[in-house]
Write an enzyme that holds these catalytic residues in place. Structure first.
Site, PDB file in Angstrom:
ATOM      1  N   ARG A  29       0.609  -1.402  -0.046  1.00 22.47           N
ATOM      2  CA  ARG A  29       0.122   0.157   0.192  1.00 22.47           C
ATOM      3  C   ARG A  29       1.365   1.361   0.240  1.00 22.47           C
ATOM      4  O   ARG A  29       0.445   2.071  -0.733  1.00 22.47           O
ATOM      5  CB  ARG A  29      -1.549   0.127   1.046  1.00 22.47           C
ATOM      6  N   HIS A  34       0.217   4.418  -2.697  1.00 22.17           N
ATOM      7  CA  HIS A  34      -0.456   5.995  -2.056  1.00 22.17           C
ATOM      8  C   HIS A  34       1.396   6.824  -2.490  1.00 22.17           C
ATOM      9  O   HIS A  34       0.929   7.984  -2.510  1.00 22.17           O
ATOM     10  CB  HIS A  34      -0.387   5.377  -0.856  1.00 22.17           C
ATOM     11  N   ASP A  35       2.132   6.143  -2.295  1.00 22.03           N
ATOM     12  CA  ASP A  35       3.704   6.950  -3.115  1.00 22.03           C
ATOM     13  C   ASP A  35       3.025   7.152  -4.394  1.00 22.03           C
ATOM     14  O   ASP A  35       3.297   8.469  -5.238  1.00 22.03           O
ATOM     15  CB  ASP A  35       5.207   6.485  -2.822  1.00 22.03           C
ATOM     16  N   VAL A  55       0.370  10.047  -5.868  1.00 22.21           N
ATOM     17  CA  VAL A  55       0.622  11.288  -5.132  1.00 22.21           C
ATOM     18  C   VAL A  55       1.488  11.681  -6.442  1.00 22.21           C
ATOM     19  O   VAL A  55       2.795  11.538  -5.925  1.00 22.21           O
ATOM     20  CB  VAL A  55       0.488  11.324  -4.110  1.00 22.21           C
ATOM     21  N   GLY A  76       3.637  10.779  -8.685  1.00 22.51           N
ATOM     22  CA  GLY A  76       4.454   9.687  -8.832  1.00 22.51           C
ATOM     23  C   GLY A  76       5.611   8.596  -8.168  1.00 22.51           C
ATOM     24  O   GLY A  76       5.542   8.949  -6.885  1.00 22.51           O
ATOM     25  N   SER A  96       7.344  10.353  -1.895  1.00 24.24           N
ATOM     26  CA  SER A  96       7.534  11.697  -1.339  1.00 24.24           C
ATOM     27  C   SER A  96       6.274  11.202   0.198  1.00 24.24           C
ATOM     28  O   SER A  96       6.937  12.190   1.100  1.00 24.24           O
ATOM     29  CB  SER A  96       6.565  12.560  -1.961  1.00 24.24           C
ATOM     30  N   ASN A 155      -4.857   8.431   3.955  1.00 26.03           N
ATOM     31  CA  ASN A 155      -3.593   8.672   5.077  1.00 26.03           C
ATOM     32  C   ASN A 155      -3.689   8.223   6.070  1.00 26.03           C
ATOM     33  O   ASN A 155      -2.741   6.572   6.693  1.00 26.03           O
ATOM     34  CB  ASN A 155      -2.122   8.666   4.795  1.00 26.03           C
ATOM     35  N   HIS A 186      -6.198  -5.458  -2.712  1.00 23.64           N
ATOM     36  CA  HIS A 186      -6.870  -6.148  -0.763  1.00 23.64           C
ATOM     37  C   HIS A 186      -7.297  -7.700  -1.176  1.00 23.64           C
ATOM     38  O   HIS A 186      -8.100  -8.293  -0.054  1.00 23.64           O
ATOM     39  CB  HIS A 186      -8.637  -5.638  -1.084  1.00 23.64           C
TER      40      HIS A 186
END
Length: 322
Positions: free
Chosen positions: A66, A70-71, A74, A76, A80, A98, A197
């Site tokens: 995950r 999630h990196d 946002v 690319g 971050s 997050n 999932h």
């Protein structure tokens, strides 16, 4: 003339073969063998750390997968998501999708420390996320894929982008298709990536509304979960995203959807009389097809706007800019 042409073709073919032998498969400026000379043991360091973390807590496999997602969604795949807040920006960790949800930072910190001791300033945090995601899936019996490396790390993060770019657990099918389309993914690739999932857990607060208000939910499934997620209280109580095989990466997630036993509203939207139903049935009946499509989609995800060359930096501490 013919002899000259043949000689030229031979030289070009030899050059091409030599290129692939030296540099491996590439994707844009990323390469499977990017660290072959600068940090040859980087993959084994990451694999050992991931296997140890997942062995101690199976849920960590889903958490590391995950983090990579999630990196990349946002701005690319630039590491971050790992940055803490500082005086110049508010990071992504407290964004709605997050906050209280993403985890595994300690595992990434451990990997980074070990790599810095072997290859100082060489392996980026973004590449650690990409490699750890693949190793985490493999550790839970899932597929591998041809990960490539050479990403560099951002020097900033965006709370607003994290809030707007990441699809939420209450998303509709059209919302999911739109969110992934904005990143260049087809609807089928979105359905394949949703198979992540198959592992992991979710907090009561993100699926409570589904248990008590959705009408496309298996009554027995809802009744099983309701004691752990009452109408009020217990917000942080956890339930597996896949009750059938919660710590094994497989295709049972899709079988759950067919029986109206998806934990999140957004999960069940993939099988709710809409355009995604046929693909869900395909994956439910053919795990090999799901594994193939998931791996291909993960390669594509890892190529979302990476920083390469002289862009960004290689952070020595994944939580802060150098």
């Amino acid at each position: 003339m013919a002899s000259s042409t043949s000689s030229l073709l031979f030289k070009l073919t030899a050059f091409t073969l030599c290129f692939w032998v030296l540099f491996g498969t590439t994707s844009g400026q990323l390469s499977a063998n990017f660290y072959a000379k600068t940090c040859p043991n980087f993959r084994s360091v990451i694999t050992r750390a991931v296997n140890s973390a997942v062995s101690s807590e199976a849920r960590m496999g889903a958490s590391l997968l995950r983090l990579h997602f999630h990196d990349c969604f946002v701005n690319g795949c630039d590491g971050s998501v790992l940055l803490d807040d500082n005086s110049t920006f508010t990071g992504e960790k407290t964004a709605g999708p997050n906050s209280g949800s993403i985890r595994g930072f300690n595992v990434i910190d451990t990997i980074k420390t070990q790599l810095e001791s072997q290859c100082p300033g060489v392996v980026s945090c973004a590449d650690i996320l990409a490699a750890a995601a693949r190793d985490a899936v493999v550790a839970l019996s899932g597929p591998s894929w041809g990960a490539v490396f050479g990403r560099r790390d951002s020097t900033t993060a965006s709370l607003s982008a994290a809030n707007s770019n990441l699809p939420g657990p209450g998303s509709s099918l059209s919302g999911l298709i739109s969110s992934f389309s904005n990143k260049g993914f087809t609807a089928n690739e979105m359905i394949a990536l949703s198979g992540s999932h198959s592992i992991g857990q979710a907090r009561c607060t993100v699926f409570r509304n589904r248990l008590y208000n959705d009408n496309n939910i298996n009554a027995s499934f809802a009744a099983t979960l309701q004691p752990n997620c009452p109408t009020s209280g217990g917000d942080n109580n956890l339930s597996p995203l896949d009750l059938a095989s919660p710590t094994t990466f497989d295709n049972k997630y899709y079988n759950n959807l067919i029986s109206q036993s998806g934990l999140l509203h957004s999960d069940q939207e993939l099988f709710n009389g809409g355009s995604a139903d046929a693909q869900v049935r395909t994956y439910a009946s053919n795990q090999a097809t799901f594994f193939r499509d998931f791996g291909n989609a993960m390669v594509k995800m890892g190529n979302l706007s990476p920083l390469t060359g002289s862009s960004g930096q290689v952070r020595t501490n994944c939580r802060k800019v150098n």
